[in-house]
Design a protein around this motif. Structure first.
Motif, PDB file in Angstrom:
ATOM      1  N   ARG A 283       2.943   9.736  10.139  1.00 18.33           N
ATOM      2  CA  ARG A 283       1.796   8.876   9.836  1.00 18.33           C
ATOM      3  C   ARG A 283       0.823   8.904  11.010  1.00 18.33           C
TER       4      ARG A 283
ATOM      5  N   TRP B  33       9.989   3.636  12.146  1.00 12.97           N
ATOM      6  CA  TRP B  33       9.069   4.611  12.719  1.00 12.97           C
ATOM      7  C   TRP B  33       9.354   4.821  14.199  1.00 12.97           C
TER       8      TRP B  33
ATOM      9  N   LEU C  93       8.699  12.026   7.632  1.00 14.80           N
ATOM     10  CA  LEU C  93       7.444  11.316   7.407  1.00 14.80           C
ATOM     11  C   LEU C  93       6.633  11.345   8.698  1.00 14.80           C
TER      12      LEU C  93
ATOM     13  N   PHE D 254       1.223   3.237   2.184  1.00 14.06           N
ATOM     14  CA  PHE D 254       1.672   3.493   3.545  1.00 14.06           C
ATOM     15  C   PHE D 254       2.785   2.552   3.982  1.00 14.06           C
ATOM     16  N   ASP D 255       3.074   1.543   3.179  1.00 18.57           N
ATOM     17  CA  ASP D 255       4.144   0.595   3.477  1.00 18.57           C
ATOM     18  C   ASP D 255       5.433   1.092   2.837  1.00 18.57           C
TER      19      ASP D 255
ATOM     20  N   ARG E  54      -6.254   6.404   7.222  1.00 19.47           N
ATOM     21  CA  ARG E  54      -4.813   6.557   7.405  1.00 19.47           C
ATOM     22  C   ARG E  54      -4.298   7.736   6.595  1.00 19.47           C
ATOM     23  N   SER E  55      -3.254   8.359   7.115  1.00 17.57           N
ATOM     24  CA  SER E  55      -2.609   9.428   6.359  1.00 17.57           C
ATOM     25  C   SER E  55      -1.098   9.338   6.554  1.00 17.57           C
ATOM     26  N   LEU E  56      -0.396   9.756   5.545  1.00 19.15           N
ATOM     27  CA  LEU E  56       1.060   9.797   5.563  1.00 19.15           C
ATOM     28  C   LEU E  56       1.476  11.133   4.970  1.00 19.15           C
TER      29      LEU E  56
ATOM     30  N   THR F 130       0.858  -1.187   0.000  1.00 20.66           N
ATOM     31  CA  THR F 130       0.000   0.000   0.000  1.00 20.66           C
ATOM     32  C   THR F 130       0.892   1.234   0.000  1.00 20.66           C
TER      33      THR F 130
END
Length: 161
Positions: free
Chosen positions: A87, A12, A85, A5-6, A93-95, A3
């Protein structure tokens, strides 16, 4: 399945668990006010519906407590060579990817509850009004370190233009 987001190789950094307590306290204050109104209504105008309203409020409180923990665990940030970044989100979800060269300034804030909990919020400001690079729930020393580091990196990228 991959995705957007990956991001492979990204490590993180989570925010403080104290943010969970802060969000739960705020949610509890709202439910406590609602319960006070329900009790007052039940005393003045007795009806079994008041018990149902109290049960709904208590169920809502339990859901908010559970959700606060999940939401805070979903917040994180990562510093890369050229950008930061940020998240957040479970269902939505948002990044946010903020290039250091686009940062105008870094803001650190802490309200009374945050100060009591020993946390702060770092917000990055860019030329775009729609950028949402906010990192809540950082310990004050981490917020100060991140502020200074991001400011230095932003100045270095701007000087290179």
């Amino acid at each position: 399945m991959s995705t957007p987001f990956d991001l492979p190789g990204v490590e993180w950094t989570p925010v403080s668990d104290r943010l969970v307590l802060g969000r739960r306290l705020v949610a509890s204050a709202g439910v406590a006010l609602g319960l006070a109104l329900v009790v007052a209504g039940a005393v003045l105008l007795w009806s079994p519906w008041w018990l149902a309203a109290a049960a709904v409020l208590l169920a809502l409180e339990g859901w908010q407590w559970w959700l606060a923990g999940r939401q805070v665990r979903a917040i994180g940030y990562a510093e890369r060579e050229e950008d930061l970044l940020v998240r957040r989100g479970i269902l939505f979800r948002s990044l946010a990817v903020v290039p250091y060269g686009r940062m105008q300034y870094v803001d650190v804030s802490a309200g009374p509850l945050e100060r009591w909990l020993g946390i702060a919020t770092v917000q990055l400001h860019t030329a775009s009004a729609s950028s949402d690079a906010t990192i809540p729930g950082l310990r004050p020393e981490e917020a100060a370190r991140l502020r200074d580091r991001l400011s230095r990196r932003g100045e270095a990228r701007l000087a290179g233009l």
